[in-house]
Write a protein that holds these residues in place. Structure first.
Motif, PDB file in Angstrom:
ATOM      1  N   VAL A 106      -0.439   0.880 -11.338  1.00 57.13           N
ATOM      2  CA  VAL A 106      -1.627   1.672 -10.998  1.00 57.13           C
ATOM      3  C   VAL A 106      -1.201   2.664  -9.917  1.00 57.13           C
ATOM      4  CG1 VAL A 106      -3.975   1.674 -10.094  1.00 57.13           C
ATOM      5  CG2 VAL A 106      -3.199  -0.221 -11.529  1.00 57.13           C
ATOM      6  N   GLU A 107      -1.489   3.943 -10.148  1.00 62.34           N
ATOM      7  CA  GLU A 107      -1.072   4.983  -9.206  1.00 62.34           C
ATOM      8  C   GLU A 107      -2.247   5.894  -8.886  1.00 62.34           C
ATOM      9  OE1 GLU A 107       2.714   7.073  -9.907  1.00 62.34           O
ATOM     10  OE2 GLU A 107       1.565   8.927  -9.796  1.00 62.34           O
ATOM     11  N   PHE A 108      -2.373   6.227  -7.598  1.00 60.38           N
ATOM     12  CA  PHE A 108      -3.406   7.150  -7.124  1.00 60.38           C
ATOM     13  C   PHE A 108      -2.729   8.270  -6.349  1.00 60.38           C
ATOM     14  CE2 PHE A 108      -5.958   8.593  -3.492  1.00 60.38           C
ATOM     15  CZ  PHE A 108      -7.071   9.102  -4.158  1.00 60.38           C
ATOM     16  N   SER A 109      -3.185   9.496  -6.569  1.00 62.98           N
ATOM     17  CA  SER A 109      -2.649  10.615  -5.801  1.00 62.98           C
ATOM     18  C   SER A 109      -3.767  11.579  -5.441  1.00 62.98           C
ATOM     19  CB  SER A 109      -1.561  11.347  -6.590  1.00 62.98           C
ATOM     20  OG  SER A 109      -2.075  11.913  -7.775  1.00 62.98           O
ATOM     21  N   GLN A 110      -3.681  12.117  -4.245  1.00 59.26           N
ATOM     22  CA  GLN A 110      -4.646  13.115  -3.767  1.00 59.26           C
ATOM     23  C   GLN A 110      -3.871  14.212  -3.058  1.00 59.26           C
ATOM     24  OE1 GLN A 110      -7.604  11.719  -0.964  1.00 59.26           O
ATOM     25  NE2 GLN A 110      -8.992  13.382  -1.477  1.00 59.26           N
ATOM     26  N   TRP A 140      -5.567   9.637 -11.206  1.00 60.04           N
ATOM     27  CA  TRP A 140      -5.313   8.210 -11.404  1.00 60.04           C
ATOM     28  C   TRP A 140      -4.426   8.043 -12.629  1.00 60.04           C
ATOM     29  CZ3 TRP A 140      -6.674   4.157  -8.321  1.00 60.04           C
ATOM     30  CH2 TRP A 140      -7.653   4.397  -7.347  1.00 60.04           C
ATOM     31  N   ASN A 141      -3.446   7.146 -12.533  1.00 60.61           N
ATOM     32  CA  ASN A 141      -2.587   6.849 -13.672  1.00 60.61           C
ATOM     33  C   ASN A 141      -2.346   5.344 -13.741  1.00 60.61           C
ATOM     34  OD1 ASN A 141      -1.529   9.576 -14.821  1.00 60.61           O
ATOM     35  ND2 ASN A 141      -1.418   9.795 -12.597  1.00 60.61           N
ATOM     36  N   ILE A 157      -7.283  15.179  -7.479  1.00 70.35           N
ATOM     37  CA  ILE A 157      -7.309  13.722  -7.388  1.00 70.35           C
ATOM     38  C   ILE A 157      -6.948  13.178  -8.761  1.00 70.35           C
ATOM     39  CG2 ILE A 157      -8.752  11.682  -7.073  1.00 70.35           C
ATOM     40  CD1 ILE A 157     -10.347  13.190  -5.013  1.00 70.35           C
ATOM     41  N   ARG A 203       1.270   3.659  -5.150  1.00 72.48           N
ATOM     42  CA  ARG A 203       1.517   3.042  -6.452  1.00 72.48           C
ATOM     43  C   ARG A 203       1.761   1.553  -6.276  1.00 72.48           C
ATOM     44  NH1 ARG A 203       6.561   5.088  -8.332  1.00 72.48           N
ATOM     45  NH2 ARG A 203       5.497   6.950  -9.067  1.00 72.48           N
ATOM     46  N   SER A 239      -4.875   7.978 -18.032  1.00 73.25           N
ATOM     47  CA  SER A 239      -4.616   9.004 -17.030  1.00 73.25           C
ATOM     48  C   SER A 239      -5.834   9.896 -16.903  1.00 73.25           C
ATOM     49  CB  SER A 239      -3.397   9.839 -17.437  1.00 73.25           C
ATOM     50  OG  SER A 239      -3.104  10.815 -16.459  1.00 73.25           O
TER      51      SER A 239
END
Length: 755
Positions: A240-244, A284-285, A282, A223, A306
């Protein structure tokens, strides 16, 4: 340890604290001000007329909580069955089995509505705090908050340079976890914070068929948050946040239908035709919050985007209770896609005047797609694969306002009103990919929904003394109707379910005593639901039935205490009681405890005539509570040892849809966590030994009966929750020189965390 005993212990701790006031002779104000934004403004928790709990970042990090299942808040519980977490507050939530359900307990992350659990795979990542608001919050939050709302607030960029790195190794789940951030000013006006988290762990279930521990969990999150302060009048925070996340395996274990729950940590599965069991997501936010001070009013903008892509494959333990295994007879697979845009605008008056107000408007637009693949291997008939496709487009907008009238210095009257309008368009279709399947027809359905809701609330708030506040409130909440997304044989006649409405009466007290060393809060309430949205599994037709229960209600008591008897010792205790029942539920599925003469699931007319009036709702414990104690001991001038012990428990509850008193009831339990940490007083570094569920209570989050003919031997299936885990943790922190902080906005507070 029985959860009812835990509740009694909590109440005893509150009583002892009150009795100790006479002996307490200190003027120190120890319990810091807990700043929350439950009413869209930065306020002291003790001034907010809502029954709520606030969990600080330090409390979450102490026992490595990464999601709501690791957080213990009385009258809040989380069910996980089939890979979806569902949050229940005061006994009400939206079952996970119908994937298109909007949730009755809504999640907001930095002010942005999150309607799907997979939008935030690890919501407790680099936070300031989590606010749990019990009861309908329709007026100010608005979007599907019929039972409550949860607000997650991320950590902000700091005004000085700061960096931290923490490593954790989990011994029982065999794997590392790493977390770190760097934060500080880039220019005089711009600051930034970058946080990263990664984990690679084995699971706690032994799968003899696969020769591995399950669920294995590989996860990565990042993030970037920036804050721009042009002057005292303008503040903007962007994120901006990315998660996997990639998990392999499952946590279902087979059990007998004729005994009480006996969950095990062993299972047996082989890969079915739909592939390896597991979960892949996966997400994105993106969020942006701006505040502009216009003098007589502040203008606030909250923007959000989102999206996620996910696929999870469920398999079920093939073990036959008593010995042997069955062939791989059933599995399912759910690819999902979701995308949402949202925008909120607010005008907020300054505080400190006779009439304070908030006026706002909200809009969102979302698309959701879920496919369903079901494999059945039926010995007498052969193999079958069914497929369904569901697509939904939704759009909602609302206008809202809240006014606070200061009748006197001690008496305030708050009135809120929100109008919401929702449009949805849904389409559903079924195909047979390998078959034809003899138990399900090929169907399709299409429908449009357009509906409006008005959610009012009114609160009277009175300061008995400067440190004791009482309040009484009435409020309504609503949740929009929707579509049946993943039940085979759905037609136009069964495709649409109705919206649900709730109303809540609540009275409470919030007090800060003993010169700030003791906080005692309490509330009583009664909540009523009309057209409660339900989804229950009918084993006789091997399908989930989605619809509305006519009426349900709950009443209860909630209490909390925070006490600092000395400067280096503190206790936090919470407790709750609730009684939640159906008031009217005609046409309900049969319960396992009902005799065939009362309700025969194989006779449609018998089910139509069945009414569960007076029966409890599933997933509801009457008693729940927590006790947490922390002691800081000086080892030397430059070293301290912090010991934290936490106990959380709840009384028995049904976690199967048919409420079987045997395989469908989880007995009451209490789980013990402990943490021992060594660090210097300034916390430049630390090492800690952490144990969770130290008494190794083996509990289940859900259960149901897997019936013949989709299996050769009918048996119970349990979703087993984590057993004991021991971890070691080490971290370092770097801080730069201090400078004057940028001004705080009305929305984003720089206040103290919860103790």
């Amino acid at each position: 340890m029985n959860a009812r005993i835990l509740f009694a212990t909590t109440m005893l701790a509150s009583g002892l604290a009150t009795a100790a006031l006479a002996a307490e002779e200190t003027a120190a104000s120890v319990v810091g001000e807990v700043v929350v934004t439950a009413q869209k403004r930065a306020q002291n928790l003790q001034d907010v007329p809502i029954s709520m709990e606030v969990v600080s970042a330090s409390a979450l990090e102490a026992f490595h909580a990464e999601g709501f299942r690791q957080v213990s808040v009385p009258n809040m519980n989380v069910q996980n069955i089939g890979g979806n977490d569902v949050i229940y507050i005061r006994g009400f939530g939206s079952p996970s089995q119908n994937y298109s359900f909007d949730q009755a307990v809504s999640l907001y992350v930095d002010g942005v509505y999150a309607g799907r659990g997979r939008q935030f795979m690890a919501p407790f990542f680099d936070l300031q705090r989590v606010e749990v608001l019990r009861g309908p919050q329709g007026a100010l939050f608005g979007k599907n908050t019929a039972a409550g709302a949860i607000s997650v607030v991320s950590a902000l960029p700091t005004d000085t340079f700061e960096a931290s790195a923490t490593g954790i190794y989990h011994f029982n789940q065999d794997g590392p976890e790493l977390f770190g951030y760097v934060s500080g000013p880039l220019t005089e006006q711009l600051s930034a914070r970058l946080a990263i988290k990664a984990r690679d762990q084995d699971g706690y279930m032994k799968n003899a068929g696969q020769g591995r521990e399950e669920l294995t969990n590989k996860q990565f999150l990042a993030r970037l948050t920036t804050r721009y302060v042009a002057n005292e009048a303008f503040d903007y925070v962007g994120k901006v946040e990315f998660s996997q996340s990639r998990q392999r395996g499952n946590v279902t274990a087979a059990g007998l239908l004729t005994t009480e729950q006996t969950p095990r940590k062993t299972r047996f599965t082989t890969d079915g035709p739909l592939g390896e069991a597991g979960f892949d997501t996966i997400a994105w936010n993106v969020a942006g919050t701006g505040t502009l001070d216009l003098g007589a009013v502040s203008f606030v903008s909250v923007s959000g985007f989102s999206s996620f892509k996910a696929k999870h494959t469920n398999d079920f333990d093939q073990t036959i209770p008593g010995g042997g295994v069955t062939p791989h007879t059933v599995s399912n697979n759910y690819p999902e896609y979701f995308q949402q845009w949202s925008q909120e605008f607010r005008l907020q008056s300054p505080t400190g005047q006779r009439l304070e107000y908030i006026l706002g408007a909200y809009y969102d637009n979302a698309q959701y797609v879920v496919d369903q693949y079901n494999y059945y291997g039926i010995a007498a008939l052969g193999e079958f694969i069914m497929y369904s496709h569901f697509k939904q487009q939704s759009e909602s907008w609302s206008v809202f306002g809240q006014g606070t009238f200061h009748a006197t210095d001690s008496l305030r009257v708050l009135g809120s009103l929100r109008y919401s309008h929702t449009k949805k368009r849904g389409a559903f279709s079924v195909r047979s990919l390998l078959g034809p399947f003899p138990f399900r027809p090929i169907t399709s359905a299409n429908a449009n929904i357009s509906e409006g809701d008005v959610d009012p609330s009114i609160t009277v708030q009175y300061d008995v003394t400067p440190d004791v506040m009482v309040y009484a409130t009435y409020g309504q909440g609503s949740k929009s109707g929707g579509f049946v997304s993943n039940t085979y044989a759905t037609t136009n006649a069964t495709f649409v379910f109705e919206p649900e409405k709730s109303e809540n009466f609540e009275a409470g007290v919030k007090s800060t005593l003993a010169d700030g060393r003791l906080v005692l809060n309490g509330a009583i309430y009664k909540t009523t639901f009309d057209d409660l949205q339900v989804s229950t599994y009918n084993s006789n037709v091997q399908s989930y039935i989605v619809g509305n229960a006519a009426k349900a209600s709950g009443k209860g008591v909630e209490l909390s205490m925070t006490w600092y008897p000395t400067d280096n010792f503190d206790i936090n205790a919470t407790g709750a009681y609730q009684d939640v029942k159906y008031d009217d539920y005609p046409g309900a599925q049969c319960l396992a405890s009902q005799p065939l003469t009362e309700c025969n699931p194989s006779v449609p007319a018998s089910v139509t005539a069945n009414n569960l009036r007076g029966s409890p709702l599933p997933n509801i414990s009457k008693w729940s509570g927590t006790v947490r104690a922390r002691y800081v001991a000086e080892v030397s001038d430059n070293l301290q040892m912090t010991t934290t012990v936490a106990v959380a428990g709840r009384s028995k509850y049904f976690n199967s849809d048919d409420q079987s008193p045997l395989y469908g009831r989880q007995k009451g339990y209490a789980k013990v966590d402990a943490r021992i940490e060594l660090s210097p007083p300034e916390k430049q570094w630390h090492v800690a030994l952490v144990g969770t569920n130290l008494t190794n209570e083996l509990t289940t989050s859900g259960s149901f009966r897997l019936p013949v003919p989709v299996t050769t031997v009918s048996r119970a299936l349990y979703w087993v929750e984590p057993p004991r885990n021991i971890a070691i943790e080490a971290g370092v922190k770097f801080c730069g020189a201090s400078r004057a902080p940028p001004p705080a906005s009305p929305l984003i507070s720089r206040g103290a965390e919860a103790p």
